[in-house]
Design a protein around this motif. Structure first.
Motif, PDB file in Angstrom:
ATOM      1  N   GLY A 236      17.991 -14.946  25.094  1.00 58.16           N
ATOM      2  CA  GLY A 236      16.563 -15.104  24.817  1.00 58.16           C
ATOM      3  C   GLY A 236      15.693 -15.083  26.062  1.00 58.16           C
ATOM      4  O   GLY A 236      14.512 -15.422  26.005  1.00 58.16           O
ATOM      5  N   VAL A 237      16.257 -14.689  27.201  1.00 57.37           N
ATOM      6  CA  VAL A 237      15.544 -14.654  28.481  1.00 57.37           C
ATOM      7  C   VAL A 237      15.235 -13.197  28.827  1.00 57.37           C
ATOM      8  O   VAL A 237      16.147 -12.372  28.893  1.00 57.37           O
ATOM      9  N   PHE A 238      13.958 -12.910  29.054  1.00 54.72           N
ATOM     10  CA  PHE A 238      13.516 -11.548  29.360  1.00 54.72           C
ATOM     11  C   PHE A 238      12.696 -11.536  30.643  1.00 54.72           C
ATOM     12  O   PHE A 238      11.908 -12.449  30.885  1.00 54.72           O
ATOM     13  N   LYS A 239      12.877 -10.471  31.425  1.00 58.37           N
ATOM     14  CA  LYS A 239      12.045 -10.256  32.610  1.00 58.37           C
ATOM     15  C   LYS A 239      11.005  -9.219  32.236  1.00 58.37           C
ATOM     16  O   LYS A 239      11.334  -8.179  31.669  1.00 58.37           O
ATOM     17  N   GLN A 240       9.739  -9.523  32.535  1.00 62.54           N
ATOM     18  CA  GLN A 240       8.656  -8.620  32.218  1.00 62.54           C
ATOM     19  C   GLN A 240       7.727  -8.497  33.421  1.00 62.54           C
ATOM     20  O   GLN A 240       7.284  -9.507  33.975  1.00 62.54           O
ATOM     21  N   ARG A 241       7.474  -7.262  33.845  1.00 61.97           N
ATOM     22  CA  ARG A 241       6.551  -7.041  34.949  1.00 61.97           C
ATOM     23  C   ARG A 241       5.117  -7.173  34.455  1.00 61.97           C
ATOM     24  O   ARG A 241       4.802  -6.759  33.338  1.00 61.97           O
ATOM     25  N   VAL A 242       4.272  -7.728  35.312  1.00 61.30           N
ATOM     26  CA  VAL A 242       2.850  -7.885  35.020  1.00 61.30           C
ATOM     27  C   VAL A 242       2.089  -7.403  36.241  1.00 61.30           C
ATOM     28  O   VAL A 242       2.398  -7.794  37.373  1.00 61.30           O
ATOM     29  N   ALA A 243       1.099  -6.566  36.011  1.00 58.53           N
ATOM     30  CA  ALA A 243       0.328  -5.998  37.121  1.00 58.53           C
ATOM     31  C   ALA A 243      -0.567  -7.039  37.778  1.00 58.53           C
ATOM     32  O   ALA A 243      -1.078  -7.949  37.124  1.00 58.53           O
ATOM     33  N   ARG A 244      -0.743  -6.895  39.093  1.00 53.31           N
ATOM     34  CA  ARG A 244      -1.752  -7.668  39.812  1.00 53.31           C
ATOM     35  C   ARG A 244      -3.117  -7.128  39.410  1.00 53.31           C
ATOM     36  O   ARG A 244      -3.244  -5.965  39.066  1.00 53.31           O
ATOM     37  N   ALA A 245      -4.130  -7.959  39.508  1.00 58.67           N
ATOM     38  CA  ALA A 245      -5.492  -7.501  39.237  1.00 58.67           C
ATOM     39  C   ALA A 245      -5.808  -6.330  40.161  1.00 58.67           C
ATOM     40  O   ALA A 245      -5.620  -6.423  41.371  1.00 58.67           O
ATOM     41  N   GLY A 246      -6.214  -5.216  39.585  1.00 55.66           N
ATOM     42  CA  GLY A 246      -6.562  -4.043  40.373  1.00 55.66           C
ATOM     43  C   GLY A 246      -5.370  -3.252  40.878  1.00 55.66           C
ATOM     44  O   GLY A 246      -5.516  -2.329  41.663  1.00 55.66           O
ATOM     45  N   GLY A 247      -4.177  -3.607  40.444  1.00 59.00           N
ATOM     46  CA  GLY A 247      -2.976  -2.917  40.913  1.00 59.00           C
ATOM     47  C   GLY A 247      -2.074  -2.543  39.759  1.00 59.00           C
ATOM     48  O   GLY A 247      -2.386  -2.772  38.603  1.00 59.00           O
ATOM     49  N   GLY A 248      -0.948  -1.982  40.079  1.00 63.46           N
ATOM     50  CA  GLY A 248       0.014  -1.571  39.062  1.00 63.46           C
ATOM     51  C   GLY A 248       1.133  -2.572  38.902  1.00 63.46           C
ATOM     52  O   GLY A 248       1.262  -3.531  39.662  1.00 63.46           O
ATOM     53  N   LYS A 249       1.967  -2.334  37.900  1.00 64.11           N
ATOM     54  CA  LYS A 249       3.089  -3.230  37.625  1.00 64.11           C
ATOM     55  C   LYS A 249       4.151  -3.194  38.716  1.00 64.11           C
ATOM     56  O   LYS A 249       4.779  -4.203  39.003  1.00 64.11           O
ATOM     57  N   SER A 250       4.361  -2.038  39.333  1.00 60.62           N
ATOM     58  CA  SER A 250       5.469  -1.925  40.282  1.00 60.62           C
ATOM     59  C   SER A 250       5.306  -2.850  41.480  1.00 60.62           C
ATOM     60  O   SER A 250       6.284  -3.345  42.018  1.00 60.62           O
ATOM     61  N   GLY A 251       4.090  -3.088  41.913  1.00 59.00           N
ATOM     62  CA  GLY A 251       3.863  -3.991  43.040  1.00 59.00           C
ATOM     63  C   GLY A 251       3.340  -5.342  42.600  1.00 59.00           C
ATOM     64  O   GLY A 251       2.862  -6.125  43.411  1.00 59.00           O
ATOM     65  N   GLY A 252       3.429  -5.618  41.319  1.00 60.46           N
ATOM     66  CA  GLY A 252       2.849  -6.835  40.766  1.00 60.46           C
ATOM     67  C   GLY A 252       3.801  -7.999  40.717  1.00 60.46           C
ATOM     68  O   GLY A 252       4.594  -8.229  41.628  1.00 60.46           O
ATOM     69  N   TYR A 253       3.748  -8.711  39.624  1.00 62.98           N
ATOM     70  CA  TYR A 253       4.513  -9.936  39.449  1.00 62.98           C
ATOM     71  C   TYR A 253       5.642  -9.722  38.455  1.00 62.98           C
ATOM     72  O   TYR A 253       5.572  -8.873  37.580  1.00 62.98           O
ATOM     73  N   ARG A 254       6.674 -10.532  38.609  1.00 64.30           N
ATOM     74  CA  ARG A 254       7.773 -10.579  37.660  1.00 64.30           C
ATOM     75  C   ARG A 254       7.638 -11.901  36.919  1.00 64.30           C
ATOM     76  O   ARG A 254       7.453 -12.945  37.540  1.00 64.30           O
ATOM     77  N   THR A 255       7.689 -11.833  35.611  1.00 65.39           N
ATOM     78  CA  THR A 255       7.608 -13.057  34.819  1.00 65.39           C
ATOM     79  C   THR A 255       8.866 -13.182  33.976  1.00 65.39           C
ATOM     80  O   THR A 255       9.506 -12.183  33.648  1.00 65.39           O
TER      81      THR A 255
END
Length: 131
Positions: A42-61
């Motif tokens: 039940g554990v998933f990793k999901q990328r989330v974009a930084r404000a003004g940026g893309g997912k690849s350089g953003g956050y991992r949740t």
């Protein structure tokens, strides 16, 4: 699906300027099967974009989720801070998933009222604490 944040994740989201709508979109993507990694239990990793940026350089949740259930954001980190969760962190996250995903509606209401979790609301900029 209702989406919740742990206190620790809420602090991270505030510092990272992740708004409710961004989190709701990310949680819905997991529910729709569009996640970055299924870490099991039940554990998933999901990328989330930084404000003004893309997912690849953003956050991992880290989102805890079970089909037909609620979503719980429990952990977040910047990609440049670390590549992934450690084996020890994953073990703890799977334990937490077992606990949170196993809560009844009544138990969940008590946890939210006790301000252990915060519900993400669609139209607000801030996380709401029930109670």
């Amino acid at each position: 699906m209702t989406v919740y944040l742990t206190k620790g994740f809420a602090r991270f989201a505030g510092k990272a300027a992740l708004d409710d709508s961004t989190l709701l979109v990310a949680a819905q993507a997991v529910a729709d099967g569009r996640f970055d990694a299924d870490l099991g239990g039940g554990v998933f990793k999901q990328r989330v974009a930084r404000a003004g940026g893309g997912k690849s350089g953003g956050y991992r949740t880290i989102v805890l989720f079970r089909v037909g259930g609620h979503g719980f954001f429990t952990h977040g980190f910047a990609k440049n801070d670390k590549a992934n969760v450690s084996a020890q962190e994953l073990k703890a996250l799977k334990r937490l998933a077992g606990e949170l995903l196993g809560l009844s509606e009544e138990q969940l209401a008590v946890v939210v009222q006790g301000r252990v979790l915060m519900e993400v609301v669609e139209d607000g900029d801030d996380k709401e604490e029930a109670g």
